[in-house]
Every structure is written in structure tokens, then in C-alpha cells.
Design an enzyme around this catalytic site. Structure first.
Site, PDB file in Angstrom:
ATOM      1  N   SER A 129       0.714  -1.118  -0.077  1.00  0.00           N
ATOM      2  CA  SER A 129      -0.026   0.167   0.096  1.00  0.00           C
ATOM      3  C   SER A 129       0.867   1.136  -0.068  1.00  0.00           C
ATOM      4  O   SER A 129       0.297   2.428  -0.144  1.00  0.00           O
ATOM      5  CB  SER A 129      -0.726   0.023   1.259  1.00  0.00           C
ATOM      6  OG  SER A 129      -0.019   0.051   2.327  1.00  0.00           O
ATOM      7  N   CYS A 130       2.129   1.109   0.093  1.00  0.00           N
ATOM      8  CA  CYS A 130       3.025   2.380   0.145  1.00  0.00           C
ATOM      9  C   CYS A 130       4.024   2.588  -1.052  1.00  0.00           C
ATOM     10  O   CYS A 130       3.696   3.576  -1.564  1.00  0.00           O
ATOM     11  CB  CYS A 130       3.705   2.323   1.546  1.00  0.00           C
ATOM     12  SG  CYS A 130       2.557   2.559   2.729  1.00  0.00           S
ATOM     13  N   PHE A 131       4.855   1.597  -1.294  1.00  0.00           N
ATOM     14  CA  PHE A 131       5.857   2.043  -2.429  1.00  0.00           C
ATOM     15  C   PHE A 131       5.382   2.560  -3.571  1.00  0.00           C
ATOM     16  O   PHE A 131       5.480   3.662  -4.170  1.00  0.00           O
ATOM     17  CB  PHE A 131       6.988   1.194  -2.256  1.00  0.00           C
ATOM     18  CG  PHE A 131       7.789   0.664  -1.587  1.00  0.00           C
ATOM     19  CD1 PHE A 131       8.157   1.627  -0.333  1.00  0.00           C
ATOM     20  CD2 PHE A 131       8.705  -0.458  -1.490  1.00  0.00           C
ATOM     21  CE1 PHE A 131       9.147   1.363   0.398  1.00  0.00           C
ATOM     22  CE2 PHE A 131       9.917  -0.757  -0.671  1.00  0.00           C
ATOM     23  CZ  PHE A 131       9.789   0.316   0.564  1.00  0.00           C
TER      24      PHE A 131
END
Ligand code: NAD
Ligand code: UGA
Length: 443
Positions: free
Chosen positions: A277-279
Site C-alpha cells: 500500500s505504500c511504495f
């Protein structure tokens, strides 16, 4: 001190429970009633090592959960914002940050005493001061620096290791509007005395978070680019990265004069691409932010481009042996974007499985914890095996896409098979000689 944490997701719930474990009173808020009900009953809504125990130990003692944001803010001294900040296809989507800021502002309107508002969500530089602050001021009619303070405290935890990372962080970055805001931030993190605490301004804290994630994502795409070159000249990228990683600048720790080599090469580990969900969303949001500052981001553009192409390398490896995938019995091992979590957001496995289905392969999937989430995504199109052994029964191809420790048993489980399947290792976790037919990224 009493804290309210807005958003009981990976970051909010983990931070809230870890701070409660340190003896601070915490109330976690979420708009998702089912999530809050589960937490109140002591059922952890996410799969994360050690989190269940923290919940059981602290619920109704130092930790509470509610959907009532107004009450939570009013009965606390500090509010931490930990809501999601997705990418909307063009830029960072700040709708949850905006809503939370307005709700906090409304609650502060009738609250006496100084309050600190801290942004923990990952937000592009300027968001705390240009999006959060004006909403709090408008809805509370209170004054920054007098009635309330403002902070930005980025979170660096990794899913799968979230509790450990929060409890034993490498550093704590504390962005504050003024000395008083910094003072309250220091009080929150007083139980973390052995950790480097950096007191910086708010924008610097916001940029530190993006810089860290962009650097890690860059290392992965760099490794994937090298791995693809290595593979095409008959060199094993793992050996290459081992040689590179033993440089003291990557592996500084020594034991008996030998560098302590980690169990796998962190962030120089080639594979089927980074997910989560982030990079992906953070690199894209930062590229969009940088373009508004009129600075080109050629390097980060390439990081995304390489990452989007990398899952298809796995398909290429299968096609070396099965030029047509139609009717090929294929076991997909691992849907979670990494081990230790049931999070499947942006997992390369989804993309790879979609291609397999499109090309009419007969797919069976197995994931030790993410089956429920994956079943929703595939809406019945992919049958799931209940065990690893069941997934390996009567299959022609095995594709490893998540580094779950259990998948280390694949060689043993297929060793008695008279017609062993092709094993395609998208995470390079098996010894290449441990199975009769092996293909791996960067080999
Ligand atoms: P998440 O989607 O797991 O959780 C966010 C929660 O906020 C949801 O449960 C949602 O219902 C709730 N929410 C939204 N608006 C709300 C409101 N107005 N009031 C109350 N609750 C509300 O998200 P996450 O993974 O915890 O990420 C949160 C932030 O932390 C993001 O900015 C992310 O980039 C950042 N971050 C995430 C990680 C990670 O590993 N997941 C690590 C570091 C930083
Ligand atoms: C990442 C960062 O590591 C955290 O510091 C950060 O707080 C978090 O993003 C965030 O901002 O949300 P996370 O996404 O949970 O944490 O997981 P990582 O372990 O970093 O892995 C991300 C992806 O990169 C996974 O798909 C993983 O398989 C892949 N990866 C990782 C590689 O392909 N090679 C590697 O060498 C390392």
C-alpha cells in the site's frame, strides 16, 4: 497524557497499541464500525505478528476504541492522524486527511486547554501546514501556537514487522511547528530513550518520509534492472548482489572480522517487483508533487516503469517451458505483497495471476493468510488450496510470488513426484539446485 488516534488501520492501530503498551492512555477512532466492534471485542482486524497479544493485554486498560471522534478528541491532549493517503491516479488523495482535520477542528471548538495535532499519515510536503492547519483553525476558531500545536511524525514501520519496528525504531522523526509542539512530541516518545530522535520542521519531516520510501523503491528497481541483465548473460544476480552487499557501506556490522550477512539482501533483492500500500503510491505521489515544483524526476519515473514491467518477467520464465499457457496446471504460491501480512494491495501476484487467467492457465492459488482478501479480489475465478501440499498436487508449474517461509518446503514436498513440476521462483528464495526444474528471476 491521553492520545486519540484517528484511523485504526495498519499504522493507527499498531501505533496506538504500542504507545498503550508503553503506558500512555490511547483511544483509537475509526469510521468503520465493524472494525471498531472487532477491536472492542479484542479481535484484531489485521494480521500482524504480536498485535493480538498487545490488544488482549491493553484493551479496556490503557487502550480503548470508538467511532466517536468528537468525544475521543475532546477527552485527549494529543490527536494523531493516521488515515489513508491513497494515490488517485494523478496525485495524492487527501480526502481522508481533509475530513479528519475538519472533524478534529469541530471537536476542538468546544474543548478547553492546549491540544497537539500530529500528522502521522504519509503526506506530501506542505500538507500539514496548508491542508490540515487551515481546516483546524476554520472549524475550531482557535489559534495555532496559542490554543493548539502542530506536528508531523512520519511512520517507518513495515507490514509483517510492524510491532517490532514501532517498538524498536531506527529513528523517530519529529516535525514541529514550534518549541511547545516539539516539547509535547518529546513527551509522547519519552519511553523511547535509546532511539535517535530528530527534531526538525514540519516540511522536513514530510519530505524525510518520501525520501526514505523513494530510496528503498529505487534500490529494488535498480536490483531488478541488474538482475534482468545478469540473467541474459548467464550470471546469477544473487551472487552479484551478495558481492555488492558485503561492502561495509551496506553491511556495516562485523562478527569475528566477517560482515554479518543478512538472511536475505534487504532492498537489493531482485524479484517480481515491489507492491504494497505504500511504495507504489508514495513514489507516484512524490513524482506528481515534484512536477509541481518544476523538478523532473527521471530516476523515479524509471523506478515505476521498471516495477510495472517486472511481474511479466515471471510470465516469460514460465513461457520458456510452456509457450502457450492455455490449459497448463499452475500453482500460484503467495498472494500477499510480502510475508507476514494478509495485505494484498498492489501485490505483484495479482497482476501475474491475472495474466495467467487471461492466457487460460488452470490456476490454483495458495496463501497461508491472505486467502479471504484474495478471494474477494478474484471473485471466485481462482480456486484456493487449503494447504501447500494440496496446491502442489498434480500441477505442472509452481510459481513462488511471496517469500513465505513455508514455501521453503516446496523441494521436499515435490521430491517424490515422478514428474516434478517446473518451479518459477519470483522471490529467489529456493536454492536453484533444490528442485529438478528451476527458473528464477535474475538467473
Ligand atoms: P489503512 O487503510 O490500513 O487505515 C486507515 C484507516 O483510517 C481505515 O481503517 C479508515 O476507515 C480510517 N479512516 C479514514 N478516515 C477516517 C476518519 N475521518 N475518521 C476515522 N477513521 C478514518 O491505512 P494504513 O496502511 O494504516 O496507512 C495510513 C497512513 O500511514 C498512510 O498515509 C500510509 O501511507 C502511511 N503508512 C503506512 C504504512 C503501512 O505499512 N501500512 C507504513 C508507514 C506509513
Ligand atoms: C515499506 C517500508 O519498508 C517502510 O519503512 C515504510 O514505513 C512502509 O513501506 C510505508 O511507508 O508504508 P512495506 O511496504 O510494509 O514497508 O514492506 P517492505 O518490506 O519494504 O516491502 C515492500 C515491497 O518491496 C514488497 O513487495 C517486497 O516484496 C518488495 N521488496 C523488498 C523487494 O522486492 N526486494 C527487497 O529487497 C525488499
Amino acid at each position: 497524557m491521553r492520545l486519540s488516534v484517528i484511523g485504526a488501520g495498519y499504522v493507527g492501530l499498531v501505533s496506538g497499541l504500542c504507545l498503550a503498551e508503553k503506558g500512555i492512555e490511547v483511544v483509537c477512532v475509526d469510521v468503520d464500525e465493524a472494525r471498531i466492534d472487532a477491536i472492542k471485542r479484542g479481535n484484531c482486524p489485521i494480521y500482524e505478528k504480536g498485535l493480538d497479544e498487545l490488544l488482549t493485554r491493553n484493551i479496556n486498560k490503557t487502550f480503548e476504541a470508538t467511532t466517536d471522534i468528537e468525544l475521543a478528541v475532546k477527552t485527549s491532549d494529543v490527536t494523531i492522524i493516521a488515515v489513508g493517503t491513497p494515490f488517485d491516479g494523478n496525485q495524492i488523495d487527501l480526502q481522508y486527511i481533509e475530513q479528519a482535520s475538519e472533524q478534529i477542528g469541530r471537536a476542538l471548538a468546544t474543548k478547553d486547554g492546549y491540544h497537539l495535532v500530529v500528522v502521522k499519515s504519509t503526506v506530501v510536503p506542505g500538507t500539514t501546514e496548508n491542508v490540515v492547519l487551515p481546516r483546524i483553525e476554520r472549524y475550531s476558531d482557535k489559534k495555532l501556537g496559542v490554543d493548539f500545536g502542530l506536528g508531523m511524525n512520519p511512520e517507518f514501520l513495515r507490514e509483517g514487522e510492524a510491532v517490532q519496528d514501532f517498538m524498536f525504531p531506527d529513528r523517530i522523526v519529529l516535525g514541529g511547528y514550534d518549541e511547545k509542539s516539539h516539547k509535547v512530541l518529546a513527551d509522547i516518545y519519552a519511553p523511547f530513550q535509546d532511539v535517535d530522535q530528530l527534531f526538525v520542521d514540519i516540511k522536513s519531516a514530510e519530505l524525510t518520509k518520501y525520501t526514505a520510501n523513494c530510496l528503498l523503491a529505487t534500490l529494488i528497481s535498480f536490483s531488478n534492472e541488474i538482475a534482468n541483465v545478469a540473467a541474459s548473460i548467464g550470471v546469477d544476480a544473487r551472487e552479484v548482489m551478495h558481492g555488492v552487499h558485503l561492502d561495509k557501506r551496506f553491511t556495516p556490522l562485523l562478527e569475528n572480522n566477517h560482515r554479518i550477512y543478512p538472511s536475505f539482501i534487504t532492498y537489493l533483492e531482485a524479484g517480481c517487483g515491489f507492491g504494497g500500500s505504500c511504495f507504489p503510491k508514495d513514489v507516484k505521489a512524490f513524482i506528481s508533487f515534484a512536477s509541481k515544483t518544476e523538478n523532473p524526476t527521471k530516476l523515479l519515473d524509471a523506478v515505476i516503469e521498471i516495477n510495472e514491467a517486472q511481474p511479466f518477467k515471471v510470465i516469460e520464465l514460465v513461457k520458456r517451458h510452456f509457450p502457450s499457457l492455455a490449459g497448463v496446471k499452475t500453482a500460484v504460491l503467495g498472494i500477499a505483497f510480502k510475508p507476514g501480512t494478509n495485505d494484498i494491495r498492489e501485490s505483484p501476484s495479482l497482476k501475474i495471476t491475472d495474466v495467467l487467467l487471461k492466457e487460460k492457465a488452470l490456476v490454483t492459488a495458495y496463501d497461508p493468510v491472505a486467502e479471504a482478501e484474495a478471494s474477494v479480489y478474484f471473485s471466485g475465478k481462482v480456486p484456493f488450496a487449503k494447504t501447500l501440499a494440496e496446491a502442489l498436487e498434480d500441477t505442472q508449474v509452481v510459481i513462488i510470488l511471496t517469500r513465505w517461509e513455508e514455501f521453503g518446503n516446496v523441494p521436499e514436498l515435490i521430491s517424490h513426484n515422478p514428474d516434478p513440476p517446473l518451479v518459477v521462483d519470483g522471490r529467489r528464495m529456493l536454492d536453484k539446485d533444490s528442485v529438478p526444474k528451476y527458473e528464477g528471476i535474475g538467473l
